[in-house]
Design an enzyme around this catalytic site. Structure first.
Site, PDB file in Angstrom:
ATOM      1  N   ARG A 293       0.847  -1.188   0.000  1.00 51.66           N
ATOM      2  CA  ARG A 293       0.000   0.000   0.000  1.00 51.66           C
ATOM      3  C   ARG A 293       0.882   1.237   0.000  1.00 51.66           C
ATOM      4  NH1 ARG A 293      -3.212  -2.724  -1.731  1.00 51.66           N
ATOM      5  NH2 ARG A 293      -5.253  -3.375  -0.935  1.00 51.66           N
TER       6      ARG A 293
ATOM      7  N   GLU B 232      -1.862   7.703  -5.233  1.00 54.51           N
ATOM      8  CA  GLU B 232      -2.019   7.075  -6.548  1.00 54.51           C
ATOM      9  C   GLU B 232      -3.431   7.192  -7.112  1.00 54.51           C
ATOM     10  OE1 GLU B 232      -2.950   2.456  -6.072  1.00 54.51           O
ATOM     11  OE2 GLU B 232      -1.010   2.970  -5.242  1.00 54.51           O
TER      12      GLU B 232
ATOM     13  N   HIS C   4       0.568   0.132  -9.952  1.00 51.64           N
ATOM     14  CA  HIS C   4      -0.256  -0.823  -9.195  1.00 51.64           C
ATOM     15  C   HIS C   4      -0.668  -1.998 -10.081  1.00 51.64           C
ATOM     16  CE1 HIS C   4      -2.938  -0.889  -5.375  1.00 51.64           C
ATOM     17  NE2 HIS C   4      -2.669  -2.116  -5.772  1.00 51.64           N
TER      18      HIS C   4
END
Length: 343
Positions: free
Chosen positions: A235, A264, A296
Site C-alpha cells: 500500500r 495514486e 499498481h
C-alpha cells in the site's frame, strides 16, 4: 433479478465479468467513472455496487447508497481502506476478494528487485539507441544477501520461497508471527529494528493500518544500511514519500521499487502522457534513475482477473440466495472495543 452497478471498470474488467456472468445472469451495468461524492447518484436504482481500489465509499457516500436502497458493496480487491465501515454498520454489507493471486504479486515483486538491481530497464532503453556500454549498469548477486520482509501473509510466504531459491537469507517482521511457516520455509522472525539494521533489501507486504501507516519514514530509514533497496507492492501509505525522496538524494537509500504510491488514486490506471501530472512528489520520484515506478500492476495477470471475477460473482450469488457471505467484512464491536473484521 438483482441490479448491479460496477464502478471504475476498464475494458478488461468488463470482458471477464461478461464471460463469467453467463452462469449467473445478473443485470450488470458497467461504469467507467469512479465512485465518490459526485458520482454516487449513478448508483440509484441498483441493489449492489461493485468497486475497486480507487473508489471512495466515504460516510457521505455510504449514507447516499443506503438511501438509494443499495444493500451490498462488493470490493473487487483485497484491500478495504477506501470504505467507511463504521458508516456502513447496520446499513450496507461489504464483501471483498481476500486472495486473487498471491503468486502474481510475489512474482512481480521479485521481478522489480531483479530489474532494479541489474538495471534491466535502463539496459533495454540503451540498446534501442544502439548504446551497448555497460557503464552504470553494475548490480549485485542476490545470493547471500539479507532480505527483510515486513508482513508474512500469503504473498510474502510465496516471495520468501522464491528468495530462498536464490539462497538469500530471509528475515521477517510480523506482529503475529507464523513460526511453523518460518521453520518450513527457513526464514527467521526478528524485531523491526533488527530488520531495518540488517537488510540489504526490504520488501513491504503488510496491510495499511494505523500502526503501519508510514512505517518507512525518516526515522526508520536512518536505522537501515547505507544503500538499502526498498520495494513496495503493498500500500502506498506504508512509505512517507517525502522522506524517501530525501534519503534517495542523500544516497542513504540506494534504490526503490514502487508499484504503489500514497496519492495514486489521482493518477494510477489512467493515461496522463499528454497532459502530465500535477503531483510534484510523484514527478520527482519518477526522475530518479534508481527508482522504478509501476502503476499498481503487481496483481495484473489473467489468473488474478479470473479469480477476482469468480469470487465477486460468487459473493453476489450468496447474497441473492440469502446464504452466508464467505468473504464479508464488517465493523464489529465487543467487550474489547470496535474493529473491522472478517466475519
Amino acid at each position: 433479478m438483482l441490479k448491479i452497478a460496477f464502478f471504475d471498470t476498464k475494458p478488461y474488467d468488463k470482458a471477464i465479468f461478461e464471460v463469467l456472468n453467463k452462469d449467473y445472469h445478473f443485470d450488470i451495468t458497467f461504469f467507467e467513472v469512479r465512485l465518490n461524492d459526485r458520482t454516487v447518484k449513478m448508483a440509484e436504482g441498483y441493489d449492489i455496487i461493485s468497486i475497486f481500489v480507487q473508489d471512495k465509499a466515504s460516510s457521505k457516500v455510504i449514507d447516499q447508497l443506503h438511501a438509494y436502497g443499495v444493500k451490498l458493496i462488493a470490493l473487487r480487491c483485497a484491500g478495504y481502506n477506501n470504505v467507511n465501515f463504521k458508516a456502513a454498520k447496520d446499513k450496507i454489507r461489504v464483501v471483498h476478494v481476500p486472495a486473487y493471486s498471491p503468486h502474481a504479486i510475489a512474482e512481480f515483486t521479485i521481478s522489480m528487485m531483479l530489474t532494479l538491481n541489474r538495471k534491466i530497464h535502463k539496459a533495454h532503453n540503451r540498446t534501442k539507441d544502439l548504446n551497448f556500454s555497460l557503464s552504470g549498469l553494475l548490480g549485485f548477486d542476490m545470493y547471500g544477501k539479507t532480505i527483510g520482509i515486513i508482513g508474512t501473509g500469503k504473498i510474502a510466504k510465496i516471495l520468501i520461497k522464491i528468495l530462498r531459491g536464490f539462497d538469500c537469507r530471509v528475515i521477517a517482521y510480523d506482529p503475529y508471527p507464523d513460526h511453523e511457516a518460518a521453520a518450513s520455509l527457513d526464514y527467521t522472525y526478528v524485531a523491526l529494528q533488527q530488520l531495518f539494521k540488517e537488510s540489504d533489501i526490504i520488501s513491504l507486504h503488510c496491510p495499511l493500518t494505523k500502526d503501519t501507516e508510514y512505517i518507512i519514514n525518516a526515522s526508520s530509514i536512518n536505522q537501515m544500511k547505507d544503500g538499502v533497496m526498498i520495494v513496495n507492492t503493498g500500500r502506498g501509505k506504508l512509505i512517507q514519500s517525502k522522506d524517501l525522496i530525501e534519503s534517495l538524494k542523500s544516497h542513504k537509500v540506494g534504490s526503490a521499487a514502487l508499484d504503489v504510491y500514497e496519492e495514486e488514486d489521482k493518477y494510477f490506471y489512467e493515461d496522463f502522457s499528454v497532459e502530465g501530472v500535477q503531483d510534484d512528489i510523484l514527478s520527482r520520484l519518477i526522475t530518479f534513475p534508481n527508482v522504478l515506478v509501476t502503476s499498481h500492476q503487481a496483481y495484473f495477470t489473467k489468473e488474478a482477473l479470473n479469480n477476482i471475477a469468480a469470487t465477486t460473482l460468487k459473493s453476489m450469488k450468496q447474497f441473492e440466495d440469502r446464504k452466508t457471505l464467505e468473504h464479508e467484512i464488517a465493523y464489529v464491536c465487543d467487550e474489547n472495543g470496535c474493529a473491522i473484521k472478517q466475519l
